[in-house]
Design a protein around this motif. Structure first.
Motif, PDB file in Angstrom:
ATOM      1  N   THR A 104     -23.946  -8.447  49.303  1.00 57.58           N
ATOM      2  CA  THR A 104     -24.863  -7.763  48.214  1.00 57.58           C
ATOM      3  C   THR A 104     -24.662  -6.334  48.455  1.00 57.58           C
ATOM      4  O   THR A 104     -24.051  -5.836  49.360  1.00 57.58           O
ATOM      5  N   ARG A 105     -25.610  -5.600  47.618  1.00 59.95           N
ATOM      6  CA  ARG A 105     -25.816  -4.046  47.962  1.00 59.95           C
ATOM      7  C   ARG A 105     -27.173  -3.935  47.755  1.00 59.95           C
ATOM      8  O   ARG A 105     -27.864  -4.333  47.239  1.00 59.95           O
ATOM      9  N   MET A 106     -27.387  -2.790  48.717  1.00 57.88           N
ATOM     10  CA  MET A 106     -28.965  -2.402  48.781  1.00 57.88           C
ATOM     11  C   MET A 106     -29.229  -1.060  48.603  1.00 57.88           C
ATOM     12  O   MET A 106     -28.292  -0.169  48.610  1.00 57.88           O
ATOM     13  N   ARG A 107     -30.400  -0.524  48.721  1.00 56.11           N
ATOM     14  CA  ARG A 107     -30.908   0.872  48.446  1.00 56.11           C
ATOM     15  C   ARG A 107     -31.281   1.288  49.924  1.00 56.11           C
ATOM     16  O   ARG A 107     -32.164   0.421  50.609  1.00 56.11           O
ATOM     17  N   LYS A 146     -18.147 -14.847  42.924  1.00 57.31           N
ATOM     18  CA  LYS A 146     -18.983 -13.420  42.810  1.00 57.31           C
ATOM     19  C   LYS A 146     -19.838 -13.195  41.647  1.00 57.31           C
ATOM     20  O   LYS A 146     -19.306 -13.863  40.598  1.00 57.31           O
ATOM     21  N   THR A 147     -20.995 -12.837  41.734  1.00 62.20           N
ATOM     22  CA  THR A 147     -21.951 -12.807  40.656  1.00 62.20           C
ATOM     23  C   THR A 147     -22.692 -11.303  40.262  1.00 62.20           C
ATOM     24  O   THR A 147     -22.709 -10.729  41.338  1.00 62.20           O
ATOM     25  N   LEU A 148     -23.050 -11.138  39.186  1.00 60.78           N
ATOM     26  CA  LEU A 148     -23.545  -9.755  38.881  1.00 60.78           C
ATOM     27  C   LEU A 148     -24.607 -10.062  37.881  1.00 60.78           C
ATOM     28  O   LEU A 148     -24.232 -11.030  37.013  1.00 60.78           O
ATOM     29  N   ILE A 149     -25.821  -9.286  37.655  1.00 60.37           N
ATOM     30  CA  ILE A 149     -26.807  -9.536  36.631  1.00 60.37           C
ATOM     31  C   ILE A 149     -27.149  -8.286  36.286  1.00 60.37           C
ATOM     32  O   ILE A 149     -27.458  -7.448  37.280  1.00 60.37           O
ATOM     33  N   SER A 150     -27.282  -7.890  34.880  1.00 65.95           N
ATOM     34  CA  SER A 150     -27.806  -6.565  34.704  1.00 65.95           C
ATOM     35  C   SER A 150     -29.338  -6.579  34.885  1.00 65.95           C
ATOM     36  O   SER A 150     -30.025  -7.578  34.336  1.00 65.95           O
ATOM     37  N   HIS A 151     -30.002  -5.576  35.738  1.00 63.94           N
ATOM     38  CA  HIS A 151     -31.478  -5.651  35.756  1.00 63.94           C
ATOM     39  C   HIS A 151     -31.904  -4.368  36.475  1.00 63.94           C
ATOM     40  O   HIS A 151     -31.066  -4.091  37.394  1.00 63.94           O
ATOM     41  N   GLU A 152     -32.790  -3.991  36.223  1.00 64.07           N
ATOM     42  CA  GLU A 152     -33.313  -2.679  36.637  1.00 64.07           C
ATOM     43  C   GLU A 152     -33.723  -2.729  38.173  1.00 64.07           C
ATOM     44  O   GLU A 152     -33.501  -1.774  38.934  1.00 64.07           O
ATOM     45  N   MET A 153     -34.215  -3.965  38.650  1.00 67.83           N
ATOM     46  CA  MET A 153     -34.798  -4.255  40.151  1.00 67.83           C
ATOM     47  C   MET A 153     -36.008  -2.972  40.224  1.00 67.83           C
ATOM     48  O   MET A 153     -35.619  -2.333  41.178  1.00 67.83           O
ATOM     49  N   GLU A 154     -36.852  -2.974  39.688  1.00 64.07           N
ATOM     50  CA  GLU A 154     -38.018  -2.010  39.645  1.00 64.07           C
ATOM     51  C   GLU A 154     -38.683  -2.146  40.816  1.00 64.07           C
ATOM     52  O   GLU A 154     -39.344  -3.193  41.127  1.00 64.07           O
ATOM     53  N   SER A 155     -38.627  -1.402  42.036  1.00 65.52           N
ATOM     54  CA  SER A 155     -39.097  -1.648  43.461  1.00 65.52           C
ATOM     55  C   SER A 155     -40.407  -1.839  43.498  1.00 65.52           C
ATOM     56  O   SER A 155     -40.951  -2.297  44.399  1.00 65.52           O
ATOM     57  N   GLY A 156     -41.316  -1.190  42.662  1.00 66.11           N
ATOM     58  CA  GLY A 156     -42.759  -1.096  42.786  1.00 66.11           C
ATOM     59  C   GLY A 156     -43.006   0.119  43.651  1.00 66.11           C
ATOM     60  O   GLY A 156     -44.260   0.363  44.082  1.00 66.11           O
ATOM     61  N   GLN A 157     -42.073   1.024  44.128  1.00 69.20           N
ATOM     62  CA  GLN A 157     -42.315   2.004  44.976  1.00 69.20           C
ATOM     63  C   GLN A 157     -42.209   3.404  44.081  1.00 69.20           C
ATOM     64  O   GLN A 157     -42.489   4.576  44.608  1.00 69.20           O
ATOM     65  N   ARG A 158     -41.528   3.540  42.980  1.00 69.32           N
ATOM     66  CA  ARG A 158     -41.582   4.644  41.984  1.00 69.32           C
ATOM     67  C   ARG A 158     -42.871   5.103  41.486  1.00 69.32           C
ATOM     68  O   ARG A 158     -43.758   4.268  40.987  1.00 69.32           O
ATOM     69  N   LYS A 159     -43.176   6.225  41.252  1.00 72.79           N
ATOM     70  CA  LYS A 159     -44.210   6.936  40.521  1.00 72.79           C
ATOM     71  C   LYS A 159     -43.732   7.467  39.064  1.00 72.79           C
ATOM     72  O   LYS A 159     -42.416   7.786  38.978  1.00 72.79           O
ATOM     73  N   ASP A 160     -44.469   7.133  38.063  1.00 78.06           N
ATOM     74  CA  ASP A 160     -44.178   7.896  36.920  1.00 78.06           C
ATOM     75  C   ASP A 160     -44.572   9.285  36.659  1.00 78.06           C
ATOM     76  O   ASP A 160     -45.009   9.931  37.727  1.00 78.06           O
ATOM     77  N   ALA A 161     -44.332   9.775  35.738  1.00 79.95           N
ATOM     78  CA  ALA A 161     -44.611  11.189  35.492  1.00 79.95           C
ATOM     79  C   ALA A 161     -46.053  11.727  35.780  1.00 79.95           C
ATOM     80  O   ALA A 161     -46.305  12.636  36.212  1.00 79.95           O
ATOM     81  N   ASN A 200     -28.882  -3.867  39.069  1.00 77.80           N
ATOM     82  CA  ASN A 200     -27.633  -4.733  38.691  1.00 77.80           C
ATOM     83  C   ASN A 200     -27.139  -5.417  39.937  1.00 77.80           C
ATOM     84  O   ASN A 200     -26.132  -5.262  40.422  1.00 77.80           O
ATOM     85  N   PRO A 201     -27.822  -6.429  40.219  1.00 78.48           N
ATOM     86  CA  PRO A 201     -27.534  -6.908  41.615  1.00 78.48           C
ATOM     87  C   PRO A 201     -26.333  -7.673  42.014  1.00 78.48           C
ATOM     88  O   PRO A 201     -26.137  -8.593  40.745  1.00 78.48           O
ATOM     89  N   TYR A 202     -25.766  -7.600  42.693  1.00 85.18           N
ATOM     90  CA  TYR A 202     -24.544  -8.300  43.051  1.00 85.18           C
ATOM     91  C   TYR A 202     -24.726  -9.313  44.002  1.00 85.18           C
ATOM     92  O   TYR A 202     -25.152  -9.048  45.196  1.00 85.18           O
ATOM     93  N   GLN A 203     -23.983 -10.154  44.014  1.00 84.64           N
ATOM     94  CA  GLN A 203     -23.930 -11.300  45.288  1.00 84.64           C
ATOM     95  C   GLN A 203     -22.736 -12.005  45.191  1.00 84.64           C
ATOM     96  O   GLN A 203     -22.191 -12.640  44.188  1.00 84.64           O
ATOM     97  N   SER A 204     -22.315 -12.112  46.364  1.00 79.18           N
ATOM     98  CA  SER A 204     -20.704 -13.080  46.537  1.00 79.18           C
ATOM     99  C   SER A 204     -21.246 -13.932  47.717  1.00 79.18           C
ATOM    100  O   SER A 204     -22.198 -13.803  48.550  1.00 79.18           O
TER     101      SER A 204
END
Lengths: 154, 109, 565
Positions: free
Chosen positions: A117-120, B24-39, B73-77
């Motif tokens: 997979t890929r990570m941050r 191999k798999t991919l899915i389009s997704h932001e994966m918003e981590s909950g660590q970011r702050k807005d403006a 856009n997580p990738y998993q194989s």
């Protein structure tokens, strides 16, 4: 700053300045996990069970090309039969806001215990991988990833 | 942000019996981590896909519990030992309760 | 010539020893003795396969001066080992006489006076003469010409033609295969366009697309030469996406991927390859480590770090070749096989003395043609230099000092940062500084010279990060290149310390005051890997400075204090 920091905040202050994106700078007010936090996670899962070396191939780049997308590929040596297979693999990071990266469940149908997979990654840190075998024994591997601004090469 | 996550999967259409295939798999997704702050300095709430799982002819094969450190856009194989023809079901579970899935057939012989 | 058997005996005592097998009798030539074309080509052939290797030409079509480094420190296992030898130590190791043609070609001291004796080196028309002569001697069917990359970047004509000049020249030279690094700074689309249409193979086993993790280029190609299958595996610079702007090839990722190399070697052997060659752009120290970990490589043709060595370096069963840069050298390896395995390797680093080698007329005509659109610009004199202007060295070079001076004056900055590039020609005292000379040191696709503020802490962090990229004891954690060059600021470096504690004593040179961590300084620099960097192209900054200065003089630079070497 072109870095589209989607996950981990960074004190990426050198806008057009430095020769490269400063992926390695820490968030000023953010708490980061450490080695202890990783060990605590492992203890939560498996108590004080012994962690043996070997059997795990933890394939990560020595130097991250993009801290937001760092490939991590693991393979655990195992016959992957009903009687003897890898049940689970957990991957942790000791320098991210939270230690967990991913936990895999394998079955003998997989044929081999390998996944990518890929990570941050927020900064230069260690990646720790723990594999749980079907007989309950545990293996561990560790590797360092450097997150750098890079030099300007030959 | 609002685009519906789209899964994509690469599975060989055919395999020999006993062959080890890579999926191999991919899915389009932001994966918003909950660590970011807005403006305004407010934390942007976490919204990630937290689980990927694969089954073959209804039987679980492989799963992955993803934490917020998994890239957008997580990738998993992973691998699968082909023994019989059948169908894979791949499922992605979102923090918001949504599920996305994909199915792929493989013929083995 | 030392045969493989002889040098196996000679080196059996140590894991990695190099042997001065390269220049042979040339190495013992008396000082001041000029070489003839026949001397340069003289070679006792063996086997049925000849590999010719050129690398890091940096788009230099014409003969030029290029001074080798006087400081080239190795760390960890590479400490004191070739190629980390300079001047007297280098000559002693490779048995090169002081003052000889080889000493001029391979070392830096006495460069100015020897340059007057021996003249310029390189020129692709001279390279063509050597390549054609070897092909004529051995037969086309036995010769493989391999290009180690950094071929398409480094001149005004290559920048303006998007490398078409170099592609035309390397095609005319009948190059069989190449690998890349700076090539990628033309952008992914242009590289793919050339790779898909060129007469040579563009190989890179270690580039994957960032979406599906699939190979972007062919990983290897098998050539049949003299009845022998020779597998060539391409290895692009693993750190390209860090050392250069990733946004120019955002869908590609690199890395060393040594397990994948092993897979390539094993597959090539299974296909019947008797000779397996890694055409590498890893840099020498990375390849030296790689050779201890990947089994079954006969030859690694190294590149990137610009090391010219008149002998092979042997690591286990693998020999490593360093063919220099800028068209100064062509390496020749003759390889004999028996029973599907390499039985003998003979090697010579052929120095391309432009006064000794007759230019190949066809190639000279092609070079004139591809340069014609830029010829008037290139020859334009901007100023003159009273000092020797050179690039190589771990910490500074006088040409970089000139570039830093230009940024300080033209961009009104307190501190200037210039990347530790190893390419760009050398000018002798008294030489004209032409547009060609300026652009040979600056021609890149991300040339903007920025001006902004940085704190002292940020400046230290940059130095620490770059230093770790060069002096990390494990070469797999290095990125190649030299230290960032600094104008207006001095510092001390202990290269033996770990990351974060190598750099100290940052000093603002003009005021003599220590750099303060929290204070902001106006900094100018160029070659930022960040997309959208603002500022004039660096060549205009340097041109304006040289034009205003008229005659350039560079004072000896003692602003960097080095310990721990």
């Amino acid at each position: 700053m072109p870095l589209r920091s989607n996950g981990l905040t960074r004190r990426s202050t050198i806008t057009a300045g430095a020769m490269a994106a400063f992926a390695s700078l820490l968030g000023a007010r953010m708490a980061f996990a450490d080695e202890k936090a990783v060990m605590a996670e492992i203890r939560k899962l498996y108590g004080d069970k012994a962690l043996a070396e070997g059997r795990i191939r933890l394939d990560i780049p020595e130097i991250a090309e993009n801290g937001l997308v760092v490939p991590v590929n693991i393979e655990v040596e195992s016959p992957m039969t009903e009687a003897d297979h890898v049940k689970a693999v957990h991957i942790f990071a000791d320098g991210n806001p939270q230690p967990g990266i991913v936990s895999y469940s394998f079955t003998p149908a997989c044929g081999k215990a390998s996944a990518a997979t890929r990570m941050r990654l927020a900064q230069t840190q260690n990646i720790v991988c723990v594999a749980e075998m079907s007989n309950g024994s545990l293996h561990m591997a560790k590797a360092n990833v450097k997150v750098t601004i890079g030099g300007c090469g030959g | 942000m609002t685009t519906k996550p789209t899964p994509r999967v690469r599975v060989p259409a055919k395999a020999a019996a006993g062959e080890m295939i890579e999926i191999k798999t991919l899915i389009s997704h932001e994966m918003e981590s909950g660590q970011r702050k807005d403006a305004q300095g407010a934390t942007i709430p976490r919204k990630i896909i937290n689980k990927f799982s694969a089954s073959f002819n209804g039987k679980p094969v492989f799963s992955a519990d993803w934490h917020p450190a998994i890239s957008a856009n997580p990738y998993q194989s992973f691998f699968f030992k082909a023994t019989e023809s059948g169908e894979f079901t791949f499922t992605w579970k979102d923090d918001d309760g949504s599920e996305y899935s994909a199915k792929n057939k493989i013929s083995v012989g | 010539m030392v045969s493989r058997r002889e040098f196996l005996q000679a080196t059996s005592a140590a894991a990695a020893i190099s042997v001065a097998a390269g220049l042979g009798p040339l190495g013992r030539a008396a000082a001041q003795q000029r070489l003839s074309q026949a001397d340069i080509l003289r070679f006792e052939p063996t086997g049925t396969v000849t590999i010719l290797h050129v690398t890091d030409i940096h788009a230099q079509l014409m003969p030029l001066h290029f001074r080798e480094p006087s400081i080239n420190l190795g760390v960890g296992a590479a400490k004191g080992q070739p190629p980390h030898l300079v001047d007297a130590e280098f000559r002693a190791h490779f048995k090169v006489a002081a003052g000889s043609a080889d000493a001029f070609a391979l070392t830096s001291d006495d460069f100015v006076s020897l340059a007057k004796t021996y003249g310029k080196m390189g020129g692709m028309d001279r390279v063509a003469t050597l390549v054609k002569a070897v092909r004529a001697e051995r037969g086309d069917d036995k010769v493989l010409l391999l290009d180690g990359g950094d071929t398409w970047q480094g001149s005004w004509s290559s920048l303006q033609s998007k490398a078409q000049d170099m592609v035309d020249v390397m095609s005319a030279l009948k190059t069989d295969a190449m690998v890349g690094h700076w090539e990628f700074t033309l952008g992914a689309d242009r590289v793919k366009e050339i790779a898909d249409s060129a007469s040579f193979a563009f190989l890179a086993q270690n580039i994957r697309d960032t979406e599906w993790n699939e190979p972007v280029f062919a990983p290897r190609k098998v050539f049949e030469k003299g009845g022998v299958k020779v597998a060539v595996i391409g290895q692009a610079l693993p750190r390209t996406a860090i050392a250069n702007p990733r946004w120019m090839f955002p869908a590609w990722e690199f890395g060393i991927r040594e397990e994948e190399i092993q897979k390539q070697v094993d597959e090539a052997r299974a296909e019947g390859a008797a000779v397996v060659v890694l055409l590498s752009h890893d840099g020498f120290d990375v390849d030296r480590k790689l050779a201890t970990r990947v089994k079954g490589l006969d030859v690694i043709l190294t590149a990137h770090t610009h090391d010219a060595m008149p002998g092979l370096v042997r690591v286990g069963e693998t020999v490593l070749v360093g063919s220099g840069s800028h068209g100064k050298f062509v390496s020749r390896l003759d390889i004999a096989t028996s029973g599907g395995k390499v039985s003998d390797i003979r090697f010579k680093l052929m120095p391309v003395f432009s006064d000794a080698i007759a230019p190949d007329a066809e190639m000279a005509a092609l070079i004139a043609k591809v340069r014609a659109p830029y010829a008037a610009d290139l020859s334009r004199e901007i100023g003159r230099t009273e000092s020797l202007l050179y690039r190589r060295g771990n910490f500074n070079g006088s040409f970089d000092d000139l570039i830093c001076d230009a940024m300080l004056s033209q961009r009104d900055a307190e501190i200037a940062l210039s990347p530790g590039f190893r390419w760009g020609g050398t000018l002798l005292p008294g030489d004209a500084i032409t547009w060609e000379a300026i652009t040979n040191a600056t021609a890149i696709t991300y040339p903007n010279c920025y001006r902004n503020e940085m704190t002292g802490a940020q400046l230290k962090e940059i130095l620490e990060d770059v230093a770790d990229n060069i002096f990390h004891p494990d070469p797999y954690f290095q990125g190649g290149g030299d230290m960032v060059r600094i104008g207006g600021m001095g510092y001390a470096i202990d290269i033996g310390k770990p990351m974060g504690s190598r750099i100290s004593g940052l000093t603002h040179l003009k005021s003599g005051q220590p750099i303060e961590a929290a204070k902001k300084y106006v900094v100018a620099g160029w070659a930022s890997v960040n997309e959208g960097t603002q500022g004039p192209p660096i060549w205009d900054v340097v041109r304006n400075h040289v034009a205003a200065t008229k005659t350039v003089t560079i004072k000896p630079n003692d602003a960097v204090k080095v310990t721990g070497a």
